[in-house]
Design a protein around this motif. Sequence first.
Motif, PDB file in Angstrom:
ATOM      1  N   VAL A   6       0.814  -1.209   0.000  1.00 35.75           N
ATOM      2  CA  VAL A   6       0.000   0.000   0.000  1.00 35.75           C
ATOM      3  C   VAL A   6       0.853   1.267   0.000  1.00 35.75           C
ATOM      4  O   VAL A   6       0.609   2.200  -0.767  1.00 35.75           O
ATOM      5  CB  VAL A   6      -0.952  -0.004   1.211  1.00 35.75           C
ATOM      6  CG1 VAL A   6      -1.730   1.298   1.279  1.00 35.75           C
ATOM      7  CG2 VAL A   6      -1.904  -1.186   1.134  1.00 35.75           C
ATOM      8  N   THR A   7       1.857   1.322   0.865  1.00 33.70           N
ATOM      9  CA  THR A   7       2.688   2.524   0.947  1.00 33.70           C
ATOM     10  C   THR A   7       3.337   2.826  -0.390  1.00 33.70           C
ATOM     11  O   THR A   7       3.350   3.981  -0.847  1.00 33.70           O
ATOM     12  CB  THR A   7       3.770   2.364   2.034  1.00 33.70           C
ATOM     13  OG1 THR A   7       3.194   1.842   3.235  1.00 33.70           O
ATOM     14  CG2 THR A   7       4.438   3.697   2.318  1.00 33.70           C
ATOM     15  N   ARG A   9       2.275   1.968  -3.378  1.00 29.94           N
ATOM     16  CA  ARG A   9       1.277   2.384  -4.361  1.00 29.94           C
ATOM     17  C   ARG A   9       0.857   3.828  -4.138  1.00 29.94           C
ATOM     18  O   ARG A   9       0.747   4.609  -5.085  1.00 29.94           O
ATOM     19  CB  ARG A   9       0.042   1.465  -4.276  1.00 29.94           C
ATOM     20  CG  ARG A   9      -0.987   1.746  -5.354  1.00 29.94           C
ATOM     21  CD  ARG A   9      -0.449   1.334  -6.727  1.00 29.94           C
ATOM     22  NE  ARG A   9      -1.270   1.841  -7.819  1.00 29.94           N
ATOM     23  CZ  ARG A   9      -1.108   3.016  -8.427  1.00 29.94           C
ATOM     24  NH1 ARG A   9      -0.160   3.839  -8.038  1.00 29.94           N
ATOM     25  NH2 ARG A   9      -1.885   3.373  -9.419  1.00 29.94           N
ATOM     26  N   ILE A  10       0.635   4.203  -2.892  1.00 30.80           N
ATOM     27  CA  ILE A  10       0.253   5.580  -2.592  1.00 30.80           C
ATOM     28  C   ILE A  10       1.390   6.543  -2.942  1.00 30.80           C
ATOM     29  O   ILE A  10       1.166   7.600  -3.543  1.00 30.80           O
ATOM     30  CB  ILE A  10      -0.135   5.721  -1.113  1.00 30.80           C
ATOM     31  CG1 ILE A  10      -1.427   4.948  -0.827  1.00 30.80           C
ATOM     32  CG2 ILE A  10      -0.306   7.190  -0.733  1.00 30.80           C
ATOM     33  CD1 ILE A  10      -1.814   4.916   0.640  1.00 30.80           C
ATOM     34  N   VAL A 135      -6.319   9.445  -2.301  1.00 30.29           N
ATOM     35  CA  VAL A 135      -5.653   8.563  -1.340  1.00 30.29           C
ATOM     36  C   VAL A 135      -6.562   8.312  -0.137  1.00 30.29           C
ATOM     37  O   VAL A 135      -6.767   7.159   0.288  1.00 30.29           O
ATOM     38  CB  VAL A 135      -4.310   9.167  -0.886  1.00 30.29           C
ATOM     39  CG1 VAL A 135      -3.760   8.428   0.345  1.00 30.29           C
ATOM     40  CG2 VAL A 135      -3.301   9.117  -2.028  1.00 30.29           C
ATOM     41  N   LYS A 138      -9.650   6.126  -1.083  1.00 29.10           N
ATOM     42  CA  LYS A 138      -9.326   4.711  -1.285  1.00 29.10           C
ATOM     43  C   LYS A 138      -9.044   4.014   0.049  1.00 29.10           C
ATOM     44  O   LYS A 138      -9.445   2.856   0.252  1.00 29.10           O
ATOM     45  CB  LYS A 138      -8.122   4.568  -2.218  1.00 29.10           C
ATOM     46  CG  LYS A 138      -8.329   5.085  -3.633  1.00 29.10           C
ATOM     47  CD  LYS A 138      -9.377   4.300  -4.401  1.00 29.10           C
ATOM     48  CE  LYS A 138      -9.388   4.719  -5.879  1.00 29.10           C
ATOM     49  NZ  LYS A 138     -10.458   4.045  -6.647  1.00 29.10           N
ATOM     50  N   ILE A 139      -8.351   4.700   0.954  1.00 28.63           N
ATOM     51  CA  ILE A 139      -8.115   4.115   2.281  1.00 28.63           C
ATOM     52  C   ILE A 139      -9.446   3.916   2.996  1.00 28.63           C
ATOM     53  O   ILE A 139      -9.691   2.866   3.612  1.00 28.63           O
ATOM     54  CB  ILE A 139      -7.172   5.005   3.114  1.00 28.63           C
ATOM     55  CG1 ILE A 139      -5.764   4.986   2.516  1.00 28.63           C
ATOM     56  CG2 ILE A 139      -7.129   4.534   4.567  1.00 28.63           C
ATOM     57  CD1 ILE A 139      -4.813   5.973   3.159  1.00 28.63           C
ATOM     58  N   SER A 142     -11.136   0.948   1.643  1.00 25.80           N
ATOM     59  CA  SER A 142     -10.483  -0.303   2.043  1.00 25.80           C
ATOM     60  C   SER A 142     -10.898  -0.725   3.449  1.00 25.80           C
ATOM     61  O   SER A 142     -10.769  -1.888   3.817  1.00 25.80           O
ATOM     62  CB  SER A 142      -8.959  -0.158   1.975  1.00 25.80           C
ATOM     63  OG  SER A 142      -8.446   0.586   3.066  1.00 25.80           O
ATOM     64  N   GLU A 230       1.214  -1.024   5.575  1.00 25.51           N
ATOM     65  CA  GLU A 230       0.766  -2.408   5.447  1.00 25.51           C
ATOM     66  C   GLU A 230       1.503  -3.411   6.322  1.00 25.51           C
ATOM     67  O   GLU A 230       1.043  -4.543   6.520  1.00 25.51           O
ATOM     68  CB  GLU A 230       0.878  -2.868   3.977  1.00 25.51           C
ATOM     69  CG  GLU A 230       2.304  -2.966   3.443  1.00 25.51           C
ATOM     70  CD  GLU A 230       2.803  -1.676   2.816  1.00 25.51           C
ATOM     71  OE1 GLU A 230       3.744  -1.738   2.002  1.00 25.51           O
ATOM     72  OE2 GLU A 230       2.263  -0.603   3.149  1.00 25.51           O
ATOM     73  N   ASP A 247      -7.686  -4.709   0.480  1.00 25.68           N
ATOM     74  CA  ASP A 247      -6.697  -3.958  -0.286  1.00 25.68           C
ATOM     75  C   ASP A 247      -7.186  -3.512  -1.658  1.00 25.68           C
ATOM     76  O   ASP A 247      -6.586  -2.637  -2.278  1.00 25.68           O
ATOM     77  CB  ASP A 247      -5.442  -4.812  -0.525  1.00 25.68           C
ATOM     78  CG  ASP A 247      -4.771  -5.236   0.763  1.00 25.68           C
ATOM     79  OD1 ASP A 247      -4.989  -4.556   1.772  1.00 25.68           O
ATOM     80  OD2 ASP A 247      -4.045  -6.235   0.743  1.00 25.68           O
ATOM     81  N   LEU A 250      -7.100   0.108  -3.075  1.00 20.11           N
ATOM     82  CA  LEU A 250      -5.774   0.691  -3.272  1.00 20.11           C
ATOM     83  C   LEU A 250      -5.151   0.264  -4.591  1.00 20.11           C
ATOM     84  O   LEU A 250      -4.362   1.000  -5.195  1.00 20.11           O
ATOM     85  CB  LEU A 250      -4.848   0.323  -2.110  1.00 20.11           C
ATOM     86  CG  LEU A 250      -4.963   1.133  -0.818  1.00 20.11           C
ATOM     87  CD1 LEU A 250      -4.766   2.616  -1.080  1.00 20.11           C
ATOM     88  CD2 LEU A 250      -6.244   0.872  -0.075  1.00 20.11           C
ATOM     89  N   LEU A 253      -5.969   2.749  -7.333  1.00 15.25           N
ATOM     90  CA  LEU A 253      -5.560   4.138  -7.155  1.00 15.25           C
ATOM     91  C   LEU A 253      -4.904   4.653  -8.427  1.00 15.25           C
ATOM     92  O   LEU A 253      -3.917   4.091  -8.913  1.00 15.25           O
ATOM     93  CB  LEU A 253      -4.598   4.247  -5.985  1.00 15.25           C
ATOM     94  CG  LEU A 253      -4.204   5.640  -5.509  1.00 15.25           C
ATOM     95  CD1 LEU A 253      -5.424   6.431  -5.049  1.00 15.25           C
ATOM     96  CD2 LEU A 253      -3.184   5.539  -4.376  1.00 15.25           C
TER      97      LEU A 253
END
Length: 461
Positions: A6-7, A9-10, A135, A138-139, A142, A230, A247, A250, A253
């Motif tokens: 996740v980190t 991707r963001i 962001v 999407k969080i 999730s 994550e 997930d 994400l 995104l």
Amino acid sequence: MAAYPVTERIARFASETTLASVPTAAVATAKIAVMDSLGVALAGSQDEAGTLAARIAQDEGARAQASVLGHGFQTSAQQAAFANGVATHALDYDHGLASGGQPTAPIIAAALAMAESVGATGEQLLTAYIVGFEVTAKISQSLYSVVQHGWHAPGNMGTLGATAACASVLGLSLDQTRHALGMAVSMAGGVEANFGTMTKPLHVGHAAQNAVLAAKLAASGFTANIEAIETGTGYYDTYYRVTPGDDTPLVTLGLSWELVESGLKIKPYPCGGLAHTAIDAAVALREEHLKAGGNSFTAEAITSVDVDVTDRTFGRIVFGVPRTELEAKFSMPYLIARALVDGRVGLDAFTDDAIQDSTVLAVAAKVTMHLGADLKSNQSGRPARVAIHMADGQTLNKRVDSAKGGDIVPMTADELRAKFNECAVHVIGATSADQLSDAIGSLETAPDLQLLTSLLRGPAK
């Protein structure tokens, strides 16, 4: 614990997104969001919480880099983000996600302060807002099915989105952005126990300030765990351990845009959003009753009012007869009484004099909130049912499933502008409010933010 990186991707999304890559419809919606956010922040800057936060920022005597809205001075980016963040949420009038909640509240406060402090363009600010919104949305998606354990979304999820926005403004690299997000995980917080107090908007101010700090630290070389969202004992695992998230949002995104697909939930009432479906029902019942030739709602005309709500609303709109304007924003009896007596719930419903209005309080004494066993929250809204039992034997019933202001029952362009004017005009005047609206409407072409921020700042006091 999330399985998806996740980190990474963001961070990639924040560091690579340009306005040219954003759908036109998303840009248009983002400008509506920015106008709504800045309008309510101006109004909130004059609230007691907003005024105290601005005073703290001014007392710091920091280098003048970024504007404090409605107070006529500049301070450091961190202090401006703090004061403007508190102001944005002080009136509980800021927009939320279509699926519920207001986790995006810190984004504009953080991004604007950061952008002004580094001389960014309007395009950079607008891009940063879009990054932060997507962001955060999407969080939020999730975690939609996750059992909530008292974390307040703006201070929790909003810290991550605001940090992504600040990273975008600064043009941080992929690696720097991962570090900034890692720091943001340790800075997230805010508990719902503080609803109905000044500390609720403090969560937003703290999130915005921390986002600026995390991005600036990352730019300087400060480090964090670059998988902090994550990894085990990271964001998902620590804050939401009981029910793992999904997930999938994400993964999309930057491929799907929540500003387009889900849109915004603009608040027509400056109070807890969980009460809005019930307020809509009460307003509709009043309109129907008067149109049919009925008399005004008074305590003498009403035997009782029953309000059935979902479990989430029942657990958070908790105050009875309010003692303060903040309690009034989370008092179902007061909000329903205001709607029945006035046919609206506006900013003027939350003054000291308003919450002591004997006519309204007499009606509020007839209102009882119940847990509706058949009412369940969903991504379309939080249903509510209002039943007004009249002294003449009539019972008026109305159920509302989706509150006004979202994609199902949107506010009109005139209603959006009326809300903006209600918030902005009494702070900066009608002429400046018109100029501010025009500046936001053409934000993507602005070579700098000087006009925007001077209008928002207002004259020195």
